[in-house]
Design a protein around this motif. Structure first.
Motif, PDB file in Angstrom:
ATOM      1  N   LYS A 150       0.815  -1.217   0.000  1.00  0.00           N
ATOM      2  CA  LYS A 150       0.000   0.000   0.000  1.00  0.00           C
ATOM      3  C   LYS A 150       0.848   1.267   0.000  1.00  0.00           C
ATOM      4  O   LYS A 150       0.411   2.302  -0.484  1.00  0.00           O
ATOM      5  N   GLU A 151       2.050   1.193   0.524  1.00  0.00           N
ATOM      6  CA  GLU A 151       2.917   2.366   0.570  1.00  0.00           C
ATOM      7  C   GLU A 151       3.509   2.689  -0.802  1.00  0.00           C
ATOM      8  O   GLU A 151       3.944   3.811  -1.033  1.00  0.00           O
ATOM      9  N   ARG A 152       3.506   1.728  -1.716  1.00  0.00           N
ATOM     10  CA  ARG A 152       4.119   1.939  -3.031  1.00  0.00           C
ATOM     11  C   ARG A 152       3.108   1.731  -4.166  1.00  0.00           C
ATOM     12  O   ARG A 152       3.488   1.407  -5.282  1.00  0.00           O
ATOM     13  N   ILE A 153       1.841   1.938  -3.866  1.00  0.00           N
ATOM     14  CA  ILE A 153       0.787   1.728  -4.861  1.00  0.00           C
ATOM     15  C   ILE A 153       0.931   2.670  -6.059  1.00  0.00           C
ATOM     16  O   ILE A 153       0.666   2.291  -7.197  1.00  0.00           O
ATOM     17  N   GLY A 154       1.384   3.884  -5.801  1.00  0.00           N
ATOM     18  CA  GLY A 154       1.589   4.833  -6.898  1.00  0.00           C
ATOM     19  C   GLY A 154       2.687   4.374  -7.835  1.00  0.00           C
ATOM     20  O   GLY A 154       2.568   4.501  -9.063  1.00  0.00           O
ATOM     21  N   GLU A 155       3.749   3.838  -7.276  1.00  0.00           N
ATOM     22  CA  GLU A 155       4.859   3.328  -8.086  1.00  0.00           C
ATOM     23  C   GLU A 155       4.402   2.138  -8.936  1.00  0.00           C
ATOM     24  O   GLU A 155       4.748   2.035 -10.106  1.00  0.00           O
ATOM     25  N   LYS A 156       3.588   1.264  -8.337  1.00  0.00           N
ATOM     26  CA  LYS A 156       3.044   0.126  -9.084  1.00  0.00           C
ATOM     27  C   LYS A 156       2.208   0.624 -10.255  1.00  0.00           C
ATOM     28  O   LYS A 156       2.336   0.148 -11.380  1.00  0.00           O
ATOM     29  N   GLY A 157       1.370   1.615 -10.000  1.00  0.00           N
ATOM     30  CA  GLY A 157       0.535   2.180 -11.056  1.00  0.00           C
ATOM     31  C   GLY A 157       1.364   2.793 -12.173  1.00  0.00           C
ATOM     32  O   GLY A 157       1.029   2.654 -13.359  1.00  0.00           O
ATOM     33  N   LYS A 158       2.442   3.479 -11.832  1.00  0.00           N
ATOM     34  CA  LYS A 158       3.320   4.071 -12.845  1.00  0.00           C
ATOM     35  C   LYS A 158       3.973   2.993 -13.703  1.00  0.00           C
ATOM     36  O   LYS A 158       4.102   3.150 -14.916  1.00  0.00           O
ATOM     37  N   LEU A 159       4.389   1.903 -13.084  1.00  0.00           N
ATOM     38  CA  LEU A 159       5.020   0.815 -13.832  1.00  0.00           C
ATOM     39  C   LEU A 159       4.031   0.152 -14.784  1.00  0.00           C
ATOM     40  O   LEU A 159       4.367  -0.145 -15.934  1.00  0.00           O
ATOM     41  N   ILE A 160       2.827  -0.066 -14.320  1.00  0.00           N
ATOM     42  CA  ILE A 160       1.805  -0.643 -15.193  1.00  0.00           C
ATOM     43  C   ILE A 160       1.465   0.339 -16.307  1.00  0.00           C
ATOM     44  O   ILE A 160       1.306  -0.051 -17.466  1.00  0.00           O
ATOM     45  N   GLY A 161       1.391   1.622 -15.978  1.00  0.00           N
ATOM     46  CA  GLY A 161       1.177   2.642 -17.004  1.00  0.00           C
ATOM     47  C   GLY A 161       2.293   2.654 -18.034  1.00  0.00           C
ATOM     48  O   GLY A 161       2.050   2.835 -19.239  1.00  0.00           O
ATOM     49  N   LYS A 162       3.511   2.448 -17.584  1.00  0.00           N
ATOM     50  CA  LYS A 162       4.656   2.382 -18.503  1.00  0.00           C
ATOM     51  C   LYS A 162       4.506   1.192 -19.442  1.00  0.00           C
ATOM     52  O   LYS A 162       4.725   1.314 -20.648  1.00  0.00           O
ATOM     53  N   ALA A 163       4.119   0.040 -18.898  1.00  0.00           N
ATOM     54  CA  ALA A 163       3.930  -1.150 -19.735  1.00  0.00           C
ATOM     55  C   ALA A 163       2.824  -0.905 -20.765  1.00  0.00           C
ATOM     56  O   ALA A 163       2.969  -1.269 -21.938  1.00  0.00           O
ATOM     57  N   ILE A 164       1.748  -0.281 -20.349  1.00  0.00           N
ATOM     58  CA  ILE A 164       0.649   0.031 -21.274  1.00  0.00           C
ATOM     59  C   ILE A 164       1.133   0.986 -22.363  1.00  0.00           C
ATOM     60  O   ILE A 164       0.825   0.799 -23.548  1.00  0.00           O
ATOM     61  N   ALA A 165       1.889   2.003 -21.982  1.00  0.00           N
ATOM     62  CA  ALA A 165       2.399   2.963 -22.969  1.00  0.00           C
ATOM     63  C   ALA A 165       3.316   2.270 -23.980  1.00  0.00           C
ATOM     64  O   ALA A 165       3.251   2.563 -25.182  1.00  0.00           O
TER      65      ALA A 165
ATOM     66  N   SER B 210      -3.355  -4.471 -22.983  1.00  0.00           N
ATOM     67  CA  SER B 210      -3.536  -3.177 -22.319  1.00  0.00           C
ATOM     68  C   SER B 210      -4.744  -3.193 -21.391  1.00  0.00           C
ATOM     69  O   SER B 210      -4.679  -2.707 -20.258  1.00  0.00           O
ATOM     70  N   ALA B 211      -5.840  -3.762 -21.855  1.00  0.00           N
ATOM     71  CA  ALA B 211      -7.047  -3.848 -21.031  1.00  0.00           C
ATOM     72  C   ALA B 211      -6.802  -4.711 -19.795  1.00  0.00           C
ATOM     73  O   ALA B 211      -7.245  -4.371 -18.682  1.00  0.00           O
ATOM     74  N   ARG B 212      -6.084  -5.804 -19.983  1.00  0.00           N
ATOM     75  CA  ARG B 212      -5.792  -6.686 -18.848  1.00  0.00           C
ATOM     76  C   ARG B 212      -4.883  -5.992 -17.835  1.00  0.00           C
ATOM     77  O   ARG B 212      -5.036  -6.172 -16.621  1.00  0.00           O
ATOM     78  N   LEU B 213      -3.930  -5.203 -18.331  1.00  0.00           N
ATOM     79  CA  LEU B 213      -3.057  -4.475 -17.414  1.00  0.00           C
ATOM     80  C   LEU B 213      -3.842  -3.451 -16.604  1.00  0.00           C
ATOM     81  O   LEU B 213      -3.576  -3.264 -15.406  1.00  0.00           O
ATOM     82  N   LEU B 214      -4.820  -2.802 -17.224  1.00  0.00           N
ATOM     83  CA  LEU B 214      -5.683  -1.883 -16.474  1.00  0.00           C
ATOM     84  C   LEU B 214      -6.427  -2.631 -15.372  1.00  0.00           C
ATOM     85  O   LEU B 214      -6.524  -2.155 -14.239  1.00  0.00           O
ATOM     86  N   ASP B 215      -6.956  -3.817 -15.711  1.00  0.00           N
ATOM     87  CA  ASP B 215      -7.635  -4.650 -14.712  1.00  0.00           C
ATOM     88  C   ASP B 215      -6.687  -5.023 -13.575  1.00  0.00           C
ATOM     89  O   ASP B 215      -7.057  -4.972 -12.404  1.00  0.00           O
ATOM     90  N   ALA B 216      -5.486  -5.431 -13.942  1.00  0.00           N
ATOM     91  CA  ALA B 216      -4.502  -5.841 -12.937  1.00  0.00           C
ATOM     92  C   ALA B 216      -4.199  -4.699 -11.981  1.00  0.00           C
ATOM     93  O   ALA B 216      -4.072  -4.913 -10.769  1.00  0.00           O
ATOM     94  N   ASN B 217      -4.106  -3.502 -12.520  1.00  0.00           N
ATOM     95  CA  ASN B 217      -3.821  -2.344 -11.675  1.00  0.00           C
ATOM     96  C   ASN B 217      -4.976  -2.064 -10.717  1.00  0.00           C
ATOM     97  O   ASN B 217      -4.767  -1.849  -9.523  1.00  0.00           O
TER      98      ASN B 217
END
Length: 142
Positions: free
Chosen positions: A49-64, A94-101
């Motif tokens: 929970k302390e690094r949720i933003g970092e996880k989101g950025k990494l998933i966003g990077k993969a989607i990009a 990309s859709a699956r990565l959004l779900d995963a996030n």
């Protein structure tokens, strides 16, 4: 901390050189590598929970990488059915990565990672040795 910044700068510099000298075929492999790496890093952060933003950025990077690198590189007119199928698969990833996030779901991340690994492996098998080394040749994307 200062040592880490220097190491990161050196890594980025070496990556910049690799990208600048890479063949089009090698660039696609680098895109796959970047997407896979981002997903693997995100998997390590799921549930933290302390690094949720970092996880989101990494998933966003993969989607990009998938959307702006792999998917936009497709030539849907010349690539025929293969390009159309890849386009659909990239959209699915990309859709699956959004779900995963949203769901903090490692299983979904592993699913997309496996798909990208399979695609990377297939792409690597059709490369000429000089393309993998970054020398000449223009294969372009499907």
């Amino acid at each position: 901390m200062m040592m880490q910044k220097r190491q990161l700068a050196a890594y980025r510099s070496s990556l910049d050189v690799e990208v600048e000298t890479a063949s089009p075929h090698k660039l696609i492999l680098l895109l796959f590598d970047g997407g896979i790496s981002a997903i693997r890093q995100a998997k390590l952060l799921v549930g933290n929970k302390e690094r949720i933003g970092e996880k989101g950025k990494l998933i966003g990077k993969a989607i990009a990488i998938i959307e702006e690198g792999l998917r936009l590189g497709l030539d849907l007119e010349k690539g025929g059915e293969l390009a159309t199928n890849l386009d659909a698969l990239y959209a699915y990833c990309s859709a699956r990565l959004l779900d995963a996030n949203l769901k903090n779901d490692v299983v979904i991340l592993e699913e997309v990672e496996a798909l990208l690994l399979d695609l990377r492996g297939a792409w690597a098998t059709i490369a000429k040795p000089q393309e993998l080394a970054g020398a000449g040749g223009s294969t372009g994307a499907v």
